[in-house]
Design a protein around this motif. Structure first.
Motif, mmCIF file in Angstrom:
data_model
loop_
_atom_site.group_PDB
_atom_site.id
_atom_site.type_symbol
_atom_site.label_atom_id
_atom_site.label_comp_id
_atom_site.label_asym_id
_atom_site.label_seq_id
_atom_site.Cartn_x
_atom_site.Cartn_y
_atom_site.Cartn_z
ATOM 1 N N GLY A 268 -6.816 7.786 -0.940
ATOM 2 C CA GLY A 268 -7.520 6.506 -0.928
ATOM 3 C C GLY A 268 -6.647 5.401 -0.376
ATOM 4 N N TYR A 269 -5.392 5.361 -0.829
ATOM 5 C CA TYR A 269 -4.466 4.339 -0.320
ATOM 6 C C TYR A 269 -4.102 4.600 1.138
ATOM 7 N N LEU A 270 -4.058 5.869 1.535
ATOM 8 C CA LEU A 270 -3.772 6.165 2.935
ATOM 9 C C LEU A 270 -4.862 5.595 3.839
ATOM 10 N N HIS A 271 -6.108 5.756 3.453
ATOM 11 C CA HIS A 271 -7.198 5.213 4.268
ATOM 12 C C HIS A 271 -7.116 3.687 4.341
ATOM 13 N N LEU B 67 -4.396 1.977 4.149
ATOM 14 C CA LEU B 67 -3.237 1.707 4.997
ATOM 15 C C LEU B 67 -3.600 1.852 6.472
ATOM 16 N N LEU B 68 -4.308 2.918 6.813
ATOM 17 C CA LEU B 68 -4.707 3.120 8.201
ATOM 18 C C LEU B 68 -5.659 2.024 8.667
ATOM 19 N N ALA B 69 -6.491 1.520 7.751
ATOM 20 C CA ALA B 69 -7.380 0.413 8.110
ATOM 21 C C ALA B 69 -6.579 -0.849 8.415
ATOM 22 N N GLU B 70 -5.510 -1.087 7.657
ATOM 23 C CA GLU B 70 -4.639 -2.231 7.938
ATOM 24 C C GLU B 70 -4.042 -2.108 9.337
ATOM 25 N N TYR B 71 -3.600 -0.910 9.682
ATOM 26 C CA TYR B 71 -3.029 -0.706 11.012
ATOM 27 C C TYR B 71 -4.087 -0.900 12.097
ATOM 28 N N ALA B 72 -5.289 -0.398 11.855
ATOM 29 C CA ALA B 72 -6.351 -0.552 12.842
ATOM 30 C C ALA B 72 -6.665 -2.020 13.082
ATOM 31 N N ASP B 73 -6.697 -2.813 12.007
ATOM 32 C CA ASP B 73 -6.934 -4.253 12.159
ATOM 33 C C ASP B 73 -5.806 -4.918 12.937
ATOM 34 N N ALA B 74 -4.572 -4.520 12.632
ATOM 35 C CA ALA B 74 -3.426 -5.127 13.302
ATOM 36 C C ALA B 74 -3.361 -4.741 14.769
ATOM 37 N N LEU C 217 0.821 -1.207 0.000
ATOM 38 C CA LEU C 217 0.000 0.000 0.000
ATOM 39 C C LEU C 217 0.857 1.259 0.000
ATOM 40 N N PHE C 218 1.984 1.221 0.704
ATOM 41 C CA PHE C 218 2.915 2.347 0.648
ATOM 42 C C PHE C 218 3.342 2.609 -0.800
ATOM 43 N N ARG C 219 3.688 1.547 -1.511
ATOM 44 C CA ARG C 219 4.196 1.721 -2.876
ATOM 45 C C ARG C 219 3.099 2.149 -3.838
ATOM 46 N N ARG C 220 1.885 1.660 -3.632
ATOM 47 C CA ARG C 220 0.779 2.121 -4.473
ATOM 48 C C ARG C 220 0.486 3.601 -4.214
ATOM 49 N N LEU C 221 0.595 4.001 -2.968
ATOM 50 C CA LEU C 221 0.414 5.406 -2.628
ATOM 51 C C LEU C 221 1.470 6.262 -3.321
ATOM 52 N N GLY D 12 -3.848 15.196 -12.348
ATOM 53 C CA GLY D 12 -4.403 16.200 -11.456
ATOM 54 C C GLY D 12 -5.181 15.614 -10.293
ATOM 55 N N THR D 13 -5.247 14.284 -10.215
ATOM 56 C CA THR D 13 -5.973 13.627 -9.115
ATOM 57 C C THR D 13 -5.010 12.873 -8.207
ATOM 58 N N ALA D 14 -3.741 13.244 -8.248
ATOM 59 C CA ALA D 14 -2.727 12.509 -7.484
ATOM 60 C C ALA D 14 -3.040 12.469 -5.999
ATOM 61 N N SER D 15 -3.374 13.631 -5.423
ATOM 62 C CA SER D 15 -3.614 13.698 -3.992
ATOM 63 C C SER D 15 -4.821 12.867 -3.589
ATOM 64 N N LEU D 16 -5.879 12.946 -4.382
ATOM 65 C CA LEU D 16 -7.097 12.189 -4.081
ATOM 66 C C LEU D 16 -6.841 10.691 -4.166
ATOM 67 N N ARG D 17 -6.106 10.253 -5.181
ATOM 68 C CA ARG D 17 -5.770 8.835 -5.306
ATOM 69 C C ARG D 17 -4.924 8.368 -4.125
#
Length: 288
Positions: A151-154, A156-163, A130-134, A143-148
């Protein structure tokens, strides 16, 4: 043979402005033996995940030895230091985050200044992937780099929350109660969020991955009513609010707005719960 040091970073092409959550930059590095940063402070959140190798992370006066699958989060203004192992220097990905809601997102993911480390080895390769996809998203030129990337940041944070979430007991009644309570909360959230849609108990059961009869029994045991009854009452209560507050809407429009596809059935359900029709209820309210 020791791996050769590498360093790569990509910045977010969009300025942070006043966003609730904003990615500043992300990168990956194979460090040199004993490569050290700090002691120092940052003015943003900085998350690292160890891909390979080992190192030491020091925060709040405590040193932690970290290896593959470990992630650590540095909070703004927190004095920290981290150093690669001499024999097996670590390779890590990192991510810098800021924004008015960044602190809340980090807490929800499981990171706190007191507990800045999350062990994600059991998550397999999803975290570094997910880091690399981000990072690839930040390089996007449409022009949608930040928005994309967000999405990967969320994700990633969900993975951490599960862990970071404590595992439920494997056996016994405590496990059954905990699992049942979680499932009931999922049902309540599903119905409360989608009451205005054309949903059914069958569609909810399919979405949650359970048998319809099992969910209905579980829901009634914990709430005292069936999912069908709960959904009907929820829709009628939402309609009652619209009848009071949105006088420009017709009865039919209100019925459709709260999930009833048949205005006549809506009127019957409204009378069932409140003893009068929607039209009569609105008339009473306007005379008050």
């Amino acid at each position: 043979m020791k791996p050769q040091p590498t360093y790569y970073v990509v910045s977010n092409p969009e300025p942070p402005e006043d966003s609730a959550l904003h990615i500043l930059f992300s990168g990956e590095s194979q460090t040199k033996p004993l490569h050290r940063l700090g002691p120092k402070v940052y003015d943003y959140y900085l998350i690292h995940t160890v891909v390979s190798g080992r190192g030491r992370f020091t925060a709040a006066g405590r040193e932690r030895l970290l290896g593959p699958g470990d992630s650590f989060c540095i909070a703004p203004e927190q004095l920290v230091g981290y150093e690669a192992d001499e024999a097996d220097p670590w390779r890590y990905c990192w991510l810098a985050v800021t924004g008015g809601e960044a602190a809340a997102h980090m807490r929800k993911a499981g990171f706190t200044p007191e507990q800045p480390v999350i062990h994600t080895a059991h998550a397999g390769s999803r975290v570094p992937a997910l880091f690399r996809r981000l990072q690839r998203a930040l390089r996007h030129k449409s022009g949608t780099a930040s928005l994309r990337a967000l999405g990967y940041l969320h994700l990633l944070l969900a993975e951490y929350a599960d862990a970071a979430r404590p595992p439920l007991p494997e056996t016994g009644k405590a496990h059954s109660r905990s699992r049942a309570e979680v499932t009931v909360q999922q049902m309540l959230h599903y119905l409360s969020a989608q009451y205005a849609e054309d949903i059914s108990i069958e569609s909810m059961a399919e979405a949650l991955g359970y048998n319809r009869a099992y969910l209905s029994r579980l829901f009634k045991e914990h709430t005292g009513q069936t999912p069908v009854t709960f959904l009907s009452k929820l829709r009628v209560d939402k309609a009652r609010q619209l009848l009071r507050e949105r006088l420009e809407l017709t009865i039919e429009q209100i019925a459709f707005s709260v999930g009833f596809r048949d205005p006549l059935y809506f009127s019957k359900q409204f009378r069932r719960w409140y003893g009068l029709s929607p039209t009569e209820y609105r008339s009473d309210m306007t005379r008050m």
